[in-house]
Design a protein around this motif. Sequence first.
Motif, PDB file in Angstrom:
ATOM      1  N   ASN A  59       7.242  -2.086  10.333  1.00 58.18           N
ATOM      2  CA  ASN A  59       6.306  -2.590  11.339  1.00 58.18           C
ATOM      3  C   ASN A  59       5.272  -1.532  11.712  1.00 58.18           C
ATOM      4  O   ASN A  59       4.091  -1.844  11.897  1.00 58.18           O
ATOM      5  N   SER A  60       5.708  -0.283  11.842  1.00 57.13           N
ATOM      6  CA  SER A  60       4.771   0.766  12.247  1.00 57.13           C
ATOM      7  C   SER A  60       3.703   0.998  11.185  1.00 57.13           C
ATOM      8  O   SER A  60       2.546   1.290  11.504  1.00 57.13           O
ATOM      9  N   GLU A  61       4.068   0.856   9.898  1.00 53.30           N
ATOM     10  CA  GLU A  61       3.070   0.974   8.828  1.00 53.30           C
ATOM     11  C   GLU A  61       2.027  -0.136   8.960  1.00 53.30           C
ATOM     12  O   GLU A  61       0.823   0.092   8.786  1.00 53.30           O
ATOM     13  N   PRO A 116       0.785  -1.244   0.000  1.00 53.05           N
ATOM     14  CA  PRO A 116       0.000   0.000   0.000  1.00 53.05           C
ATOM     15  C   PRO A 116       0.814   1.290   0.000  1.00 53.05           C
ATOM     16  O   PRO A 116       0.253   2.368  -0.155  1.00 53.05           O
ATOM     17  N   HIS A 117       2.122   1.216   0.204  1.00 52.36           N
ATOM     18  CA  HIS A 117       2.980   2.410   0.159  1.00 52.36           C
ATOM     19  C   HIS A 117       2.491   3.510   1.103  1.00 52.36           C
ATOM     20  O   HIS A 117       2.533   4.697   0.762  1.00 52.36           O
ATOM     21  N   GLY A 118       1.988   3.132   2.265  1.00 52.01           N
ATOM     22  CA  GLY A 118       1.631   4.123   3.280  1.00 52.01           C
ATOM     23  C   GLY A 118       0.242   4.728   3.161  1.00 52.01           C
ATOM     24  O   GLY A 118      -0.171   5.481   4.041  1.00 52.01           O
ATOM     25  N   VAL A 119      -0.507   4.383   2.110  1.00 48.58           N
ATOM     26  CA  VAL A 119      -1.785   5.074   1.904  1.00 48.58           C
ATOM     27  C   VAL A 119      -2.906   4.560   2.808  1.00 48.58           C
ATOM     28  O   VAL A 119      -4.014   5.096   2.783  1.00 48.58           O
ATOM     29  N   LEU A 120      -2.638   3.544   3.623  1.00 53.86           N
ATOM     30  CA  LEU A 120      -3.616   3.093   4.608  1.00 53.86           C
ATOM     31  C   LEU A 120      -3.378   3.740   5.973  1.00 53.86           C
ATOM     32  O   LEU A 120      -4.053   3.421   6.946  1.00 53.86           O
ATOM     33  N   ASP A 121      -2.424   4.659   6.039  1.00 54.30           N
ATOM     34  CA  ASP A 121      -2.161   5.405   7.271  1.00 54.30           C
ATOM     35  C   ASP A 121      -3.307   6.367   7.561  1.00 54.30           C
ATOM     36  O   ASP A 121      -4.019   6.805   6.651  1.00 54.30           O
ATOM     37  N   CYS A 169       8.729   9.170   9.213  1.00 54.26           N
ATOM     38  CA  CYS A 169       9.592   8.463   8.259  1.00 54.26           C
ATOM     39  C   CYS A 169       9.900   7.038   8.711  1.00 54.26           C
ATOM     40  O   CYS A 169      10.510   6.268   7.976  1.00 54.26           O
ATOM     41  N   ARG A 170       9.524   6.705   9.944  1.00 53.38           N
ATOM     42  CA  ARG A 170       9.595   5.330  10.459  1.00 53.38           C
ATOM     43  C   ARG A 170      11.028   4.781  10.434  1.00 53.38           C
ATOM     44  O   ARG A 170      11.259   3.629  10.074  1.00 53.38           O
ATOM     45  N   MET A 171      11.967   5.619  10.797  1.00 51.46           N
ATOM     46  CA  MET A 171      13.371   5.195  10.837  1.00 51.46           C
ATOM     47  C   MET A 171      13.965   5.568  12.189  1.00 51.46           C
ATOM     48  O   MET A 171      14.906   6.353  12.289  1.00 51.46           O
ATOM     49  N   SER A 172      13.416   4.996  13.247  1.00 51.59           N
ATOM     50  CA  SER A 172      13.890   5.309  14.595  1.00 51.59           C
ATOM     51  C   SER A 172      15.355   4.933  14.781  1.00 51.59           C
ATOM     52  O   SER A 172      16.050   5.492  15.633  1.00 51.59           O
ATOM     53  N   ILE A 173      15.855   4.028  13.943  1.00 57.00           N
ATOM     54  CA  ILE A 173      17.246   3.604  14.034  1.00 57.00           C
ATOM     55  C   ILE A 173      18.208   4.779  13.788  1.00 57.00           C
ATOM     56  O   ILE A 173      19.347   4.772  14.258  1.00 57.00           O
ATOM     57  N   VAL A 174      17.730   5.804  13.067  1.00 58.44           N
ATOM     58  CA  VAL A 174      18.548   7.004  12.827  1.00 58.44           C
ATOM     59  C   VAL A 174      18.932   7.652  14.155  1.00 58.44           C
ATOM     60  O   VAL A 174      20.088   8.047  14.370  1.00 58.44           O
ATOM     61  N   GLY A 175      17.970   7.756  15.063  1.00 63.17           N
ATOM     62  CA  GLY A 175      18.264   8.319  16.375  1.00 63.17           C
ATOM     63  C   GLY A 175      19.062   7.372  17.245  1.00 63.17           C
ATOM     64  O   GLY A 175      19.982   7.790  17.959  1.00 63.17           O
ATOM     65  N   LEU A 182      -7.114  -7.152   8.078  1.00 62.53           N
ATOM     66  CA  LEU A 182      -6.116  -7.493   7.069  1.00 62.53           C
ATOM     67  C   LEU A 182      -6.045  -9.003   6.825  1.00 62.53           C
ATOM     68  O   LEU A 182      -6.299  -9.793   7.733  1.00 62.53           O
ATOM     69  N   PRO A 183      -5.658  -9.403   5.611  1.00 60.51           N
ATOM     70  CA  PRO A 183      -5.328 -10.811   5.352  1.00 60.51           C
ATOM     71  C   PRO A 183      -3.920 -11.104   5.890  1.00 60.51           C
ATOM     72  O   PRO A 183      -3.368 -10.320   6.663  1.00 60.51           O
ATOM     73  N   TYR A 184      -3.315 -12.203   5.461  1.00 60.98           N
ATOM     74  CA  TYR A 184      -1.928 -12.510   5.831  1.00 60.98           C
ATOM     75  C   TYR A 184      -1.049 -11.311   5.482  1.00 60.98           C
ATOM     76  O   TYR A 184      -1.096 -10.794   4.364  1.00 60.98           O
ATOM     77  N   ALA A 185      -0.252 -10.857   6.443  1.00 59.43           N
ATOM     78  CA  ALA A 185       0.583  -9.674   6.231  1.00 59.43           C
ATOM     79  C   ALA A 185       2.039  -9.987   6.552  1.00 59.43           C
ATOM     80  O   ALA A 185       2.327 -10.806   7.426  1.00 59.43           O
ATOM     81  N   PHE A 186       2.956  -9.345   5.843  1.00 58.52           N
ATOM     82  CA  PHE A 186       4.379  -9.497   6.129  1.00 58.52           C
ATOM     83  C   PHE A 186       5.077  -8.152   5.958  1.00 58.52           C
ATOM     84  O   PHE A 186       4.555  -7.240   5.309  1.00 58.52           O
ATOM     85  N   VAL A 187       6.250  -8.017   6.577  1.00 58.76           N
ATOM     86  CA  VAL A 187       7.004  -6.763   6.574  1.00 58.76           C
ATOM     87  C   VAL A 187       8.406  -7.022   6.031  1.00 58.76           C
ATOM     88  O   VAL A 187       9.150  -7.847   6.564  1.00 58.76           O
ATOM     89  N   ILE A 188       8.746  -6.336   4.950  1.00 55.58           N
ATOM     90  CA  ILE A 188      10.105  -6.359   4.400  1.00 55.58           C
ATOM     91  C   ILE A 188      10.453  -4.927   4.002  1.00 55.58           C
ATOM     92  O   ILE A 188       9.715  -4.303   3.237  1.00 55.58           O
ATOM     93  N   PRO A 189      11.536  -4.360   4.502  1.00 59.51           N
ATOM     94  CA  PRO A 189      11.875  -2.971   4.148  1.00 59.51           C
ATOM     95  C   PRO A 189      12.366  -2.847   2.712  1.00 59.51           C
ATOM     96  O   PRO A 189      12.797  -3.837   2.102  1.00 59.51           O
ATOM     97  N   ASN A 190      12.285  -1.638   2.177  1.00 60.98           N
ATOM     98  CA  ASN A 190      12.915  -1.371   0.882  1.00 60.98           C
ATOM     99  C   ASN A 190      14.421  -1.520   1.034  1.00 60.98           C
ATOM    100  O   ASN A 190      15.008  -0.980   1.967  1.00 60.98           O
ATOM    101  N   GLY A 191      15.017  -2.256   0.124  1.00 58.40           N
ATOM    102  CA  GLY A 191      16.464  -2.422   0.153  1.00 58.40           C
ATOM    103  C   GLY A 191      17.158  -1.465  -0.801  1.00 58.40           C
ATOM    104  O   GLY A 191      16.529  -0.844  -1.652  1.00 58.40           O
ATOM    105  N   ILE A 192      18.450  -1.355  -0.652  1.00 59.31           N
ATOM    106  CA  ILE A 192      19.262  -0.482  -1.496  1.00 59.31           C
ATOM    107  C   ILE A 192      20.408  -1.308  -2.080  1.00 59.31           C
ATOM    108  O   ILE A 192      21.074  -2.068  -1.369  1.00 59.31           O
ATOM    109  N   ASN A 193      20.632  -1.161  -3.390  1.00 58.30           N
ATOM    110  CA  ASN A 193      21.777  -1.800  -4.039  1.00 58.30           C
ATOM    111  C   ASN A 193      23.011  -0.944  -3.750  1.00 58.30           C
ATOM    112  O   ASN A 193      23.298   0.030  -4.442  1.00 58.30           O
ATOM    113  N   LEU A 194      23.738  -1.309  -2.709  1.00 56.06           N
ATOM    114  CA  LEU A 194      24.828  -0.468  -2.220  1.00 56.06           C
ATOM    115  C   LEU A 194      26.000  -0.356  -3.198  1.00 56.06           C
ATOM    116  O   LEU A 194      26.816   0.551  -3.078  1.00 56.06           O
TER     117      LEU A 194
END
Length: 292
Positions: A81-83, A42-47, A231-237, A93-105
């Motif tokens: 997870n927060s989304e 959903p790219h955040g549009v269910l927030d 932005c859901r990136m608490s790891i930054v802090g 919701l039906p079956y749900a899973f969480v995988i973050p966007n990855g970056i090709n470093l």
Amino acid sequence: RKKFIKFIQKFDIIHYHELWHLKILFINYFANLLGKKTILIPHGVLDSWSLREKYLKKKLYSLFFLKRFILSLDAIFFSTNSEYFEAKKNFKLPYAFVIPNGINLTEFNKTNVNKNKPQKKIIFFGRIHKKKGIELLLNTIRLLPENFFREFYFEITGPGEFKYVNNIKNLIKDYKISDKVSVENPKDNNSKIKYLKTGSLFILPSFEEADSVALKEAMSLSLPVLISEQCRMSIVGEKNAGFIVKTNISSLKDKLLALKDADLNKMGENSRNIMENYFDNESCVNKLWQIY
């Protein structure tokens, strides 16, 4: 009907990236008839923030179509997870899973972007849209003391609807801050990395984000970041890769002023380390492959 069926019969899994469009409902109807597996991201549009925009229209659409559509899916895919928890508050919701966007470093060389820069550029890089907090940023910039701009200046760069981009440009003129912030033309994929390297800090005071790819691209290039809680990136802090703010002028102003005493080079190194340790694309892709 024939066109939809002919198209759908080619595939085993259909992965939707759109929600507020009747065409998706038709495709999904025939996909279910044909026994195809269906997944939505959903790219955040269910927030809650997103659902409040054009509230009546979305409320009616949800009541008559969206709730049934979501339950007809085989799975729903969240980036954080927060989304997931936010959507779970608003929908069954039906079956749900969480995988973050990855970056090709391999595309983003580790670098020290803040070395030997007498005046540091703070970059907003992404879609120019009202949910991104750009108006909040402009209102904050005009309240910053003049001595702040001996060290820092701002650029807003990205695509957007002509009317809204023009509105942002007019606000800059009205606030008399044209010497402190500018709006630049969008950058294509070939030039975005080179452009991001000209910055000293990436800023995203967004009111709603699912999992910002632009943010992760900036962090991959060793840029420290100043982002909103949404932005859901608490790891930054947690890892000292930048600052996290609330979406109000007071919080944003305080953290911008704190940049003067911050070790931006160290924060940039921590940004890159986060990407290497948690968001490498290969790891994220392998997780999605297992789901498929």
